[in-house]
Scaffold this motif. Structure first.
Motif, PDB file in Angstrom:
ATOM      1  N   ALA A  30    -118.304  22.427  91.035  1.00 22.54           N
ATOM      2  CA  ALA A  30    -119.320  23.269  91.690  1.00 22.54           C
ATOM      3  C   ALA A  30    -119.153  23.257  93.207  1.00 22.54           C
ATOM      4  O   ALA A  30    -120.108  23.037  93.963  1.00 22.54           O
ATOM      5  N   LEU A  31    -117.925  23.510  93.657  1.00 23.20           N
ATOM      6  CA  LEU A  31    -117.630  23.501  95.082  1.00 23.20           C
ATOM      7  C   LEU A  31    -117.970  24.848  95.716  1.00 23.20           C
ATOM      8  O   LEU A  31    -118.166  25.850  95.023  1.00 23.20           O
ATOM      9  N   ASP A  32    -118.013  24.864  97.041  1.00 21.33           N
ATOM     10  CA  ASP A  32    -118.299  26.099  97.767  1.00 21.33           C
ATOM     11  C   ASP A  32    -117.093  27.035  97.814  1.00 21.33           C
ATOM     12  O   ASP A  32    -117.238  28.226  98.124  1.00 21.33           O
ATOM     13  N   GLY A  33    -115.927  26.508  97.539  1.00 23.61           N
ATOM     14  CA  GLY A  33    -114.716  27.312  97.559  1.00 23.61           C
ATOM     15  C   GLY A  33    -113.496  26.437  97.710  1.00 23.61           C
ATOM     16  O   GLY A  33    -113.557  25.211  97.527  1.00 23.61           O
ATOM     17  N   GLY A  34    -112.386  27.057  98.059  1.00 21.00           N
ATOM     18  CA  GLY A  34    -111.157  26.299  98.190  1.00 21.00           C
ATOM     19  C   GLY A  34    -110.160  26.995  99.097  1.00 21.00           C
ATOM     20  O   GLY A  34    -110.373  28.121  99.563  1.00 21.00           O
ATOM     21  N   VAL A  35    -109.055  26.284  99.335  1.00 20.19           N
ATOM     22  CA  VAL A  35    -107.986  26.767 100.202  1.00 20.19           C
ATOM     23  C   VAL A  35    -106.661  26.521  99.504  1.00 20.19           C
ATOM     24  O   VAL A  35    -106.446  25.436  98.942  1.00 20.19           O
ATOM     25  N   ALA A  36    -105.773  27.512  99.550  1.00 20.64           N
ATOM     26  CA  ALA A  36    -104.425  27.350  99.002  1.00 20.64           C
ATOM     27  C   ALA A  36    -103.406  27.658 100.090  1.00 20.64           C
ATOM     28  O   ALA A  36    -103.445  28.739 100.687  1.00 20.64           O
ATOM     29  N   PHE A  37    -102.526  26.702 100.374  1.00 18.20           N
ATOM     30  CA  PHE A  37    -101.481  26.872 101.381  1.00 18.20           C
ATOM     31  C   PHE A  37    -100.140  27.144 100.722  1.00 18.20           C
ATOM     32  O   PHE A  37     -99.894  26.739  99.577  1.00 18.20           O
ATOM     33  N   ASP A  38     -99.247  27.795 101.476  1.00 18.34           N
ATOM     34  CA  ASP A  38     -97.879  27.934 100.991  1.00 18.34           C
ATOM     35  C   ASP A  38     -97.063  26.727 101.453  1.00 18.34           C
ATOM     36  O   ASP A  38     -97.582  25.803 102.081  1.00 18.34           O
ATOM     37  N   GLY A  39     -95.777  26.718 101.121  1.00 18.96           N
ATOM     38  CA  GLY A  39     -94.959  25.527 101.308  1.00 18.96           C
ATOM     39  C   GLY A  39     -94.831  25.049 102.735  1.00 18.96           C
ATOM     40  O   GLY A  39     -94.836  23.833 102.993  1.00 18.96           O
ATOM     41  N   ASP A  40     -94.699  25.985 103.685  1.00 23.47           N
ATOM     42  CA  ASP A  40     -94.527  25.549 105.072  1.00 23.47           C
ATOM     43  C   ASP A  40     -95.817  25.633 105.868  1.00 23.47           C
ATOM     44  O   ASP A  40     -95.809  25.414 107.079  1.00 23.47           O
ATOM     45  N   GLY A  41     -96.920  25.963 105.197  1.00 22.30           N
ATOM     46  CA  GLY A  41     -98.236  25.874 105.815  1.00 22.30           C
ATOM     47  C   GLY A  41     -98.580  26.964 106.805  1.00 22.30           C
ATOM     48  O   GLY A  41     -99.609  26.881 107.485  1.00 22.30           O
ATOM     49  N   ASP A  42     -97.761  28.015 106.898  1.00 24.77           N
ATOM     50  CA  ASP A  42     -98.102  29.070 107.852  1.00 24.77           C
ATOM     51  C   ASP A  42     -98.923  30.190 107.212  1.00 24.77           C
ATOM     52  O   ASP A  42     -99.281  31.163 107.873  1.00 24.77           O
ATOM     53  N   ARG A  43     -99.226  30.045 105.920  1.00 30.68           N
ATOM     54  CA  ARG A  43    -100.136  30.965 105.230  1.00 30.68           C
ATOM     55  C   ARG A  43    -101.166  30.154 104.463  1.00 30.68           C
ATOM     56  O   ARG A  43    -100.832  29.144 103.842  1.00 30.68           O
ATOM     57  N   GLY A  44    -102.398  30.620 104.516  1.00 29.62           N
ATOM     58  CA  GLY A  44    -103.450  29.986 103.732  1.00 29.62           C
ATOM     59  C   GLY A  44    -104.398  31.042 103.218  1.00 29.62           C
ATOM     60  O   GLY A  44    -104.699  32.020 103.913  1.00 29.62           O
ATOM     61  N   PHE A  45    -104.848  30.891 101.978  1.00 31.77           N
ATOM     62  CA  PHE A  45    -105.792  31.822 101.372  1.00 31.77           C
ATOM     63  C   PHE A  45    -107.068  31.083 100.988  1.00 31.77           C
ATOM     64  O   PHE A  45    -107.025  29.933 100.548  1.00 31.77           O
ATOM     65  N   LEU A  46    -108.186  31.765 101.134  1.00 34.19           N
ATOM     66  CA  LEU A  46    -109.463  31.243 100.661  1.00 34.19           C
ATOM     67  C   LEU A  46    -109.666  31.646  99.213  1.00 34.19           C
ATOM     68  O   LEU A  46    -109.290  32.744  98.794  1.00 34.19           O
ATOM     69  N   VAL A  47    -110.263  30.749  98.441  1.00 35.58           N
ATOM     70  CA  VAL A  47    -110.625  31.004  97.046  1.00 35.58           C
ATOM     71  C   VAL A  47    -112.121  30.734  96.924  1.00 35.58           C
ATOM     72  O   VAL A  47    -112.601  29.674  97.360  1.00 35.58           O
ATOM     73  N   ASP A  48    -112.875  31.676  96.352  1.00 35.77           N
ATOM     74  CA  ASP A  48    -114.331  31.532  96.356  1.00 35.77           C
ATOM     75  C   ASP A  48    -114.826  30.610  95.251  1.00 35.77           C
ATOM     76  O   ASP A  48    -114.045  30.070  94.462  1.00 35.77           O
ATOM     77  N   GLU A  49    -116.149  30.425  95.193  1.00 34.55           N
ATOM     78  CA  GLU A  49    -116.738  29.460  94.263  1.00 34.55           C
ATOM     79  C   GLU A  49    -116.592  29.874  92.803  1.00 34.55           C
ATOM     80  O   GLU A  49    -116.785  29.058  91.896  1.00 34.55           O
ATOM     81  N   THR A  50    -116.222  31.130  92.552  1.00 36.90           N
ATOM     82  CA  THR A  50    -115.979  31.584  91.176  1.00 36.90           C
ATOM     83  C   THR A  50    -114.510  31.462  90.781  1.00 36.90           C
ATOM     84  O   THR A  50    -114.139  31.798  89.665  1.00 36.90           O
TER      85      THR A  50
END
Length: 448
Positions: free
Chosen positions: A232-252
């Motif tokens: 039941a988190l507020d959301g999440g973060v996913a990074f790519d391998g070298d860390g220069d891209r990150g995406f937000l993932v919502d609570e659903t």
């Protein structure tokens, strides 16, 4: 010779380790880069966590010092830190050994010049390639020196400067580093923010044992989505391998697309700089220019790729540029992209709004869209010609690949990959039914 030339892509260098990108080749690239750089001064060199990155970096450094360049060895870093190093410390340039999200058998090198200017085939990389192929290097009269530097704390201070830290809230988030470089840098960042973080795959491992470090592939988000919903988190973060891209993932468990995040961040910078120019790439959602124009800004469309985006932003003095792929560029970051800055600004906007992340996703989503879809094809040009003919009555442009805008508001862009033998399709429509029909029609032409 053709095989050697082939590793020099539009925006960087990438190849299979041991057969295409070897220690010897890395040394030659270092020598060529040292000779080509327009400005005098030291060069920063970093690397990711792939098993062969340290060896390639060592040989790249040896090539640079052989040509008299002093080197700052900044160790294991995210790619955005090399741009920071070149810009912040007034260096002649920077190089980071990484193949980003590519499979573990690959590696590569990203280069930048002074002020973090992008090095690609249109600026520097073709000359570097030709010098490597010619292989007529003469050592400098005196070798350069190597200095070990740790720039992490300076980098994190710079990242935090993009928001008002006291307005951040103790969000509960899961962060999936994908066994990539974010696993080293994010823990330092954590010390300065109130977020309650559930860490996932922070162990550095360039063989990517858990999943490919590419958030654009939905299957790589499965574990993160499960963790968010289970706890039941507020959301999440996913990074790519070298860390220069990150995406937000919502609570659903739903990812905020590059278009959604581009729109969110564009609005933030237009509030700070009313009437400013915002750059977006040819694949990005139509919602981005629509929102920018509604807010009184000026939207400018660019070809895909960091070299193109950065160049256009510099020319137009744009405070922000966004790509559908999740690269977010900032004027106050030497026009370079950063995964962690983009993520921080997104989470900051969530804190300011008081809304759930899913509410923000819905607020900035205006179109039904497909994830970027790849097609392996034999004759790219033939397919593009067929599409132009079939859609001859619709508005077309060839800024980057082929973009076709239909009268009903639907559109698609199809472009050849710069690094792989693929055609990449992006498409949007107001209604799911229209999107499905459009994609089916395009797919039929591609596969005929």
């Amino acid at each position: 010779m053709d095989q050697l030339a082939a590793i020099f892509k539009s925006y960087d260098i990438r190849g299979k380790v041991g057969t295409e990108l070897t220690s010897e080749v890395a040394n030659k690239i270092g020598q060529a880069f040292g000779l080509w750089l327009p400005k005098n001064g030291p060069v920063a060199v970093g690397r990711d966590m792939r098993p062969d990155s340290e060896d390639l970096a060592t040989n790249l450094i040896d090539g640079l010092i052989a040509q008299g360049r002093d080197v700052w060895d900044i160790g294991q870093v995210t790619s955005d830190m090399i741009y920071f190093a070149a810009g912040k410390y007034g260096l002649a340039g920077g190089a980071v050994v990484t193949a980003s999200h590519n499979p573990s058998e690959y590696n590569g090198i990203k280069l930048c010049a002074d002020e973090a200017k992008a090095v690609g085939l249109e600026f520097g990389l073709s000359e570097i390639r030709d010098m490597v192929i010619k292989n007529d290097f003469k050592p400098a009269a005196s070798r350069g020196k190597i200095t070990q530097k740790d720039i992490t704390e300076d980098w994190i201070a710079h990242v935090l400067s993009f928001v008002e830290i006291d307005k951040l809230k103790p969000l509960k988030i899961a962060v999936d580093a994908g066994n990539g470089m974010a696993g080293k840098i994010f823990p330092v960042f954590e010390k300065y923010v109130p977020f309650k973080v559930t860490r996932m795959y922070f162990e550095l491992d360039g063989t990517f044992p858990n999943h490919e470090a590419n958030p654009l592939k939905p299957e790589t988000l499965i574990d993160l989505s499960k963790t968010i919903k289970k706890n039941a988190l507020d959301g999440g973060v996913a990074f790519d391998g070298d860390g220069d891209r990150g995406f937000l993932v919502d609570e659903t468990g739903q990812m905020l697309s590059g278009g959604v995040m581009s729109s969110m961040i564009a609005e933030y910078f237009l509030q700070k700089y009313p009437g400013a120019t915002i750059v977006y790439d040819a694949r990005n959602s139509k919602s981005v220019p629509e929102l920018v124009n509604e807010l009184g800004g000026k939207s400018v469309r660019s070809r895909v790729g960091h070299s193109n985006i950065k160049k256009m932003m510099r020319e137009l003095d744009a405070p922000f540029g966004g790509e559908a792929s999740g690269h977010f560029y900032l004027r106050d970051n030497w026009y370079a992209d950063s995964g962690i800055i983009g993520i921080l600004v997104g989470l900051y906007l969530m804190c300011l709004s008081g809304k759930k992340m899913s509410d923000l996703r819905e607020q900035y989503t205006r179109y039904e869209a497909i994830p970027e879809t790849n097609f392996e094809v034999v004759d790219k040009d033939k397919i593009l010609s067929s599409l132009k003919e079939v859609f001859a009555d619709e508005k077309q442009d060839e800024l980057d690949g082929l973009t076709i805008n239909l009268n009903n508001g639907s559109w698609f862009n199809i472009r050849p990959s710069n690094t792989e033998p693929l055609l990449r399709l992006n498409a949007e429509a107001k209604a799911k039914e229209d999107l499905d029909k459009l994609v089916a029609r395009v797919q039929q032409i591609i596969q005929t």
